[in-house]
Design an enzyme around this catalytic site. Structure first.
Site, PDB file in Angstrom:
ATOM      1  CB  CYS A 140      14.183 -14.179 -36.673  1.00 51.99           C
ATOM      2  SG  CYS A 140      12.649 -14.410 -37.604  1.00 51.99           S
ATOM      3  CG  HIS A 193      17.820  -9.571 -38.524  1.00 54.55           C
ATOM      4  ND1 HIS A 193      18.105 -10.769 -38.771  1.00 54.55           N
ATOM      5  CD2 HIS A 193      16.702  -8.958 -38.623  1.00 54.55           C
ATOM      6  CE1 HIS A 193      16.552 -11.235 -38.342  1.00 54.55           C
ATOM      7  NE2 HIS A 193      15.929 -10.180 -38.364  1.00 54.55           N
ATOM      8  CG  HIS A 202      14.258 -13.938 -42.458  1.00 52.80           C
ATOM      9  ND1 HIS A 202      14.826 -14.547 -41.834  1.00 52.80           N
ATOM     10  CD2 HIS A 202      13.627 -13.143 -41.569  1.00 52.80           C
ATOM     11  CE1 HIS A 202      15.091 -14.214 -40.425  1.00 52.80           C
ATOM     12  NE2 HIS A 202      13.906 -13.310 -40.425  1.00 52.80           N
TER      13      HIS A 202
END
Length: 437
Positions: A181, A320, A357
């Site tokens: 990620c 994030h 996400h």
């Protein structure tokens, strides 16, 4: 002439919009792209009932415009966003001789079926057969592989780098990253490094993810990472909210064009979206999935220092913000360490509250949001954080916050101990808002 690395082109395809302006308008309006997952049977799973999905009309248009025989959906998404970014940067006006270019990209497993068990099973069986035959001796492995036709599931059949080279009409230095990620921010950092060292005249950065399968959902489910929210799907991803139960995975893609300010000015482009100030990168082997406050603090401080700035120069943080119990509180604690008492008044945005996400793609997509935050002077809301977690104690807003923004700190972290943070500056001549017609 400035040797700043600037972003001159941007493109996105996301659950909240298939182009930059629609994506931005959705962020400001708080329009969610998280919906109920109805493409597969999730009744046997303890989570994963929601997903951030690209709207059907956008999906159909992207497939019609950028699909090709044998081209994976992930590559199709990247082609769609790269075309947007190239047009935005006016690179079609660049002579082909003005190369070479760098192509730095990140995407998930490129096998013919995506992230399905058979891809991994075949790959592991092939590795086991090779080990039983020749062991680990490098020379023996090379002799074993020479002339051996590998199974489709173990090969990267993507023609993406060649296709981009043909599209640009110049030699391309391709770099594919695997950094979970944090891959999006790492791709931007690598592109900036190639520009600073003179290896390329300009760089295209792209990332895409599309891996919503029962296998992937069960993997994340076993890690207790996915949202178990059973209410309104639009509320399922709630970064920094005390009720958060996990992240929502999505399908998305983003692309950027990076170049030195000198190169951009030489071709008549004097306005840009953002200046890449500095970055911090780290890999931690302490735990495969659990983030550490110390590492997040480290990469944030490094990004700020490398930009020649101080914590007080940061006007907002694009977090994030995955909506997992552990990640959000860990990131928040690191913010308190870096910014101290300022944290209470430091606006924090979290794009994943609306999109879910997107793994490596999230770093690129959220960089687009960071650039627009500076150029437009608006910090996007976090509309799902209606009950802020006192354990996080960060400042989010349910509505857009209009204010001058000179610098944004962008965070991305990933499984495998991957950490990245990047400092972006507002350009002296920012790109104006798009005016339809």
């Amino acid at each position: 002439m400035s040797d700043d690395i600037v972003i001159t082109g941007m493109g996105v395809v996301t659950p909240v919009g298939g182009d930059v302006e629609t994506f931005w308008a959705s962020n400001l309006a708080g329009r969610s792209g998280v919906v109920r997952e109805e493409r597969m049977d999730t009744t046997g799973l303890p989570c994963g009932w929601t997903a951030g999905l690209i709207p059907p009309d956008v999906r159909e248009q992207v497939a019609a415009d950028h699909g090709a025989p044998g081209r994976s959906w992930g590559d199709t998404l990247m082609h769609a966003t790269v075309e947007q970014a190239l047009a935005d940067a006016r690179l079609d006006e660049l002579p082909a001789a003005d190369g070479p270019a760098a192509l730095v990209y990140a995407r998930v497993w490129p096998g013919p079926t995506g992230s399905f068990p058979q891809d991994y099973v075949t790959h592991m069986e092939d590795l086991a057969e090779r080990y039983d035959t020749v062991g680990n001796d490098p020379a023996a492995v090379l002799r074993h592989l020479r002339g051996k036709r590998l199974p489709l599931e173990t090969r990267d059949l993507s023609a993406y780098p060649r296709e981009i080279a043909e599209r640009l009409g110049t030699a391309v230095l391709p770099v594919r990253l695997e950094a979970t990620c944090s891959g999006g921010l790492r791709a931007i950092a690598e592109a900036a490094r190639l520009l600073r060292t003179g290896r390329a005249r300009y760089a295209v950065v792209s990332a895409a993810v599309s891996r919503n399968t029962p296998y992937v959902l069960s993997q994340y489910g076993q890690l207790m990472a996915l949202s178990r929210w059973k209410g309104d799907p639009a509320q399922a991803s709630m970064p920094f909210d005390r009720r958060r139960t996990g992240m929502v995975i999505n399908e998305s893609a983003g692309a950027l064009v990076l170049e030195t300010a000198e190169h951009a000015a030489r071709r008549g482009v004097t306005r840009s979206h953002a200046v890449v100030g500095g970055w911090g990168l780290a890999v931690d082997t302490a735990h495969m999935t659990a983030p550490r406050v110390e590492m997040i603090e480290r990469v944030m401080r490094t990004a700020i220092e490398e930009a020649g700035a101080r914590p007080e120069d940061v006007d907002t943080v694009n977090a994030h913000g995955t909506s997992t119990r552990l990640n959000d509180v860990t990131e928040a604690r690191a913010l308190h360490r870096v910014f101290g008492e300022r944290t209470a008044d430091l606006p924090v945005s979290a794009v994943k509250s609306l999109t879910g996400h997107g793994s490596a793609a999230s770093g690129v997509v959220e960089t687009v949001a960071s650039a627009l935050t500076m150029c437009r002077g608006v910090v996007p809301p976090v509309p799902t954080c209606t009950e802020p977690d006192p354990a996080c104690a960060v400042r989010t807003s349910l509505t857009p916050v209009e204010r001058p923004v000179r610098a944004v700190l962008k965070n991305s972290f990933g499984f495998g101990g991957q950490y990245a943070s990047m400092f972006f500056r507002r350009p002296a001549a920012p790109r104006p808002a798009h005016r339809p017609g």
